[in-house]
Design a protein around this motif. Structure first.
Motif, PDB file in Angstrom:
ATOM      1  N   ILE A  44      -0.106  -2.847   3.078  1.00 13.98           N
ATOM      2  CA  ILE A  44      -1.262  -3.207   3.905  1.00 13.98           C
ATOM      3  C   ILE A  44      -1.434  -2.189   5.027  1.00 13.98           C
ATOM      4  CG2 ILE A  44      -2.194  -4.938   5.488  1.00 13.98           C
ATOM      5  CD1 ILE A  44      -0.794  -7.070   3.824  1.00 13.98           C
ATOM      6  N   ALA A  45      -0.322  -1.804   5.647  1.00 14.93           N
ATOM      7  CA  ALA A  45      -0.381  -0.827   6.738  1.00 14.93           C
ATOM      8  C   ALA A  45      -0.910   0.509   6.240  1.00 14.93           C
ATOM      9  CB  ALA A  45       1.005  -0.651   7.355  1.00 14.93           C
ATOM     10  N   THR A  46      -0.459   0.934   5.064  1.00 13.87           N
ATOM     11  CA  THR A  46      -0.915   2.209   4.507  1.00 13.87           C
ATOM     12  C   THR A  46      -2.416   2.193   4.278  1.00 13.87           C
ATOM     13  OG1 THR A  46       1.221   2.638   3.437  1.00 13.87           O
ATOM     14  CG2 THR A  46      -0.695   3.794   2.552  1.00 13.87           C
ATOM     15  N   LYS A  47      -2.933   1.083   3.753  1.00 16.45           N
ATOM     16  CA  LYS A  47      -4.375   0.969   3.515  1.00 16.45           C
ATOM     17  C   LYS A  47      -5.144   1.035   4.833  1.00 16.45           C
ATOM     18  CE  LYS A  47      -7.746  -1.681   0.840  1.00 16.45           C
ATOM     19  NZ  LYS A  47      -8.841  -1.484   1.812  1.00 16.45           N
ATOM     20  N   LYS A  48      -4.620   0.376   5.872  1.00 14.51           N
ATOM     21  CA  LYS A  48      -5.276   0.405   7.176  1.00 14.51           C
ATOM     22  C   LYS A  48      -5.279   1.822   7.750  1.00 14.51           C
ATOM     23  CE  LYS A  48      -4.407  -4.365   8.698  1.00 14.51           C
ATOM     24  NZ  LYS A  48      -5.812  -4.668   9.068  1.00 14.51           N
ATOM     25  N   GLY A  84      19.049   3.483   0.511  1.00 12.11           N
ATOM     26  CA  GLY A  84      18.148   4.304   1.303  1.00 12.11           C
ATOM     27  C   GLY A  84      17.567   3.494   2.446  1.00 12.11           C
ATOM     28  N   THR A  85      16.704   4.114   3.229  1.00 11.71           N
ATOM     29  CA  THR A  85      16.008   3.433   4.317  1.00 11.71           C
ATOM     30  C   THR A  85      14.731   2.826   3.751  1.00 11.71           C
ATOM     31  OG1 THR A  85      16.869   5.083   5.880  1.00 11.71           O
ATOM     32  CG2 THR A  85      15.026   3.701   6.619  1.00 11.71           C
ATOM     33  N   PRO A  86      14.612   1.503   3.703  1.00 14.28           N
ATOM     34  CA  PRO A  86      13.484   0.851   3.024  1.00 14.28           C
ATOM     35  C   PRO A  86      12.114   1.351   3.463  1.00 14.28           C
ATOM     36  CG  PRO A  86      15.147  -0.767   3.603  1.00 14.28           C
ATOM     37  CD  PRO A  86      15.567   0.523   4.245  1.00 14.28           C
ATOM     38  N   GLU A  87      11.955   1.630   4.770  1.00 13.09           N
ATOM     39  CA  GLU A  87      10.647   2.066   5.257  1.00 13.09           C
ATOM     40  C   GLU A  87      10.175   3.360   4.607  1.00 13.09           C
ATOM     41  OE1 GLU A  87      12.464  -0.557   8.349  1.00 13.09           O
ATOM     42  OE2 GLU A  87      13.128   1.090   7.073  1.00 13.09           O
ATOM     43  N   PHE A  88      11.115   4.144   4.089  1.00 14.20           N
ATOM     44  CA  PHE A  88      10.766   5.451   3.538  1.00 14.20           C
ATOM     45  C   PHE A  88      10.986   5.544   2.028  1.00 14.20           C
ATOM     46  CE2 PHE A  88      12.593   6.595   7.888  1.00 14.20           C
ATOM     47  CZ  PHE A  88      11.382   6.347   8.521  1.00 14.20           C
ATOM     48  N   GLN A 103       3.918   9.572   7.181  1.00 15.88           N
ATOM     49  CA  GLN A 103       3.049   8.498   7.663  1.00 15.88           C
ATOM     50  C   GLN A 103       3.667   7.810   8.877  1.00 15.88           C
ATOM     51  OE1 GLN A 103       0.777   5.396   5.066  1.00 15.88           O
ATOM     52  NE2 GLN A 103       2.788   4.539   5.381  1.00 15.88           N
ATOM     53  N   TRP A 104       4.956   7.530   8.787  1.00 16.27           N
ATOM     54  CA  TRP A 104       5.679   6.889   9.890  1.00 16.27           C
ATOM     55  C   TRP A 104       5.631   7.773  11.139  1.00 16.27           C
ATOM     56  CZ3 TRP A 104       8.685   2.287  10.126  1.00 16.27           C
ATOM     57  CH2 TRP A 104       9.487   2.164  11.260  1.00 16.27           C
ATOM     58  N   ALA A 105       5.865   9.062  10.964  1.00 17.54           N
ATOM     59  CA  ALA A 105       5.863   9.988  12.097  1.00 17.54           C
ATOM     60  C   ALA A 105       4.502  10.006  12.782  1.00 17.54           C
ATOM     61  CB  ALA A 105       6.243  11.391  11.624  1.00 17.54           C
TER      62      ALA A 105
END
Length: 207
Positions: free
Chosen positions: A129-133, A63-67, A95-97
């Motif tokens: 970390i990005a998700t928490k931010k 899969g695509t790691p970011e997702f 979240q990415w979008a």
């Protein structure tokens, strides 16, 4: 290419259970009708599925790691792809979008300086970390800030669902938790939890 849309029978659930009945009710409240339009993408990458199930596959999760969900990223051979992984993938894609929205380009005027750093974190192994931010810091522009309550409630709903899934998996017979009924139940619960969060933030259009 398909020149004309393909019509199919209206979506229905025969003999819906309690959760499915609630799903249909919330859909009606949100104005989601039985008819929908779909489209096919990446047709050039399609495979012939007929011999697909006879082929030998390795045990890795692709899969695509970011997702991908955190569980699948661990590449534990004991992990079986579940509905929970699909719902987390849905969340991480949304979240990415939100973060990479074109109008929030780092080159745009008045764009928050922290946004490019946030994007770098999100595209790296530091997604947690990005998700928490994203959920905690109101300094990434009006668009993302306006979506923080929705993303936060959705994130919490998924965590509750994940805890229930893990608890049931530990307490149940390992051969039973992965039966189709367990997957179906959590697929339904995941959809219902998302729809309930959406209902909190969008005007209802009951039909």
């Amino acid at each position: 290419m398909v020149d004309n849309p393909i019509e199919c029978a209206p979506f229905t659930i025969e003999d819906p259970n309690e959760i499915q009945t609630e799903i249909l009710e919330v859909c009606r409240e949100l104005g989601l009708l039985e008819k929908c339009c779909g489209f096919v993408v990446d047709g050039d990458m399609a495979i012939d599925w007929r011999p697909h199930y006879d082929e030998k596959h390795d045990v890795s999760n692709s899969g695509t790691p970011e997702f991908m969900s955190n569980a699948l990223l661990e590449q534990d051979n004991g992990i079986i792809h579940s509905p929970m992984d699909d719902y987390w993938s849905f969340y991480f894609t949304a979240q990415w979008a939100c973060v990479f929205r074109k109008s929030l380009s780092g080159k745009a005027k008045r764009d928050p300086r922290k946004l490019e750093n946030l994007r770098s974190l999100l595209a790296s192994l530091l997604r947690g970390i990005a998700t928490k931010k994203i959920l905690d810091e109101p300094s990434y522009g009006s668009f993302l800030t306006s979506l923080q309550p929705f993303l936060s409630d959705w994130n919490q709903a998924l965590k509750v669902l994940l805890r229930d899934w893990q608890k049931e998996r530990l307490e149940a017979n390992p051969e039973e938790i992965f039966q189709a009924d367990a997957f179906r139940r959590y697929a339904d619960r995941g959809l219902l939890s998302f729809l309930k969060v959406a209902r909190q933030y969008y005007p209802t259009k009951a039909v």
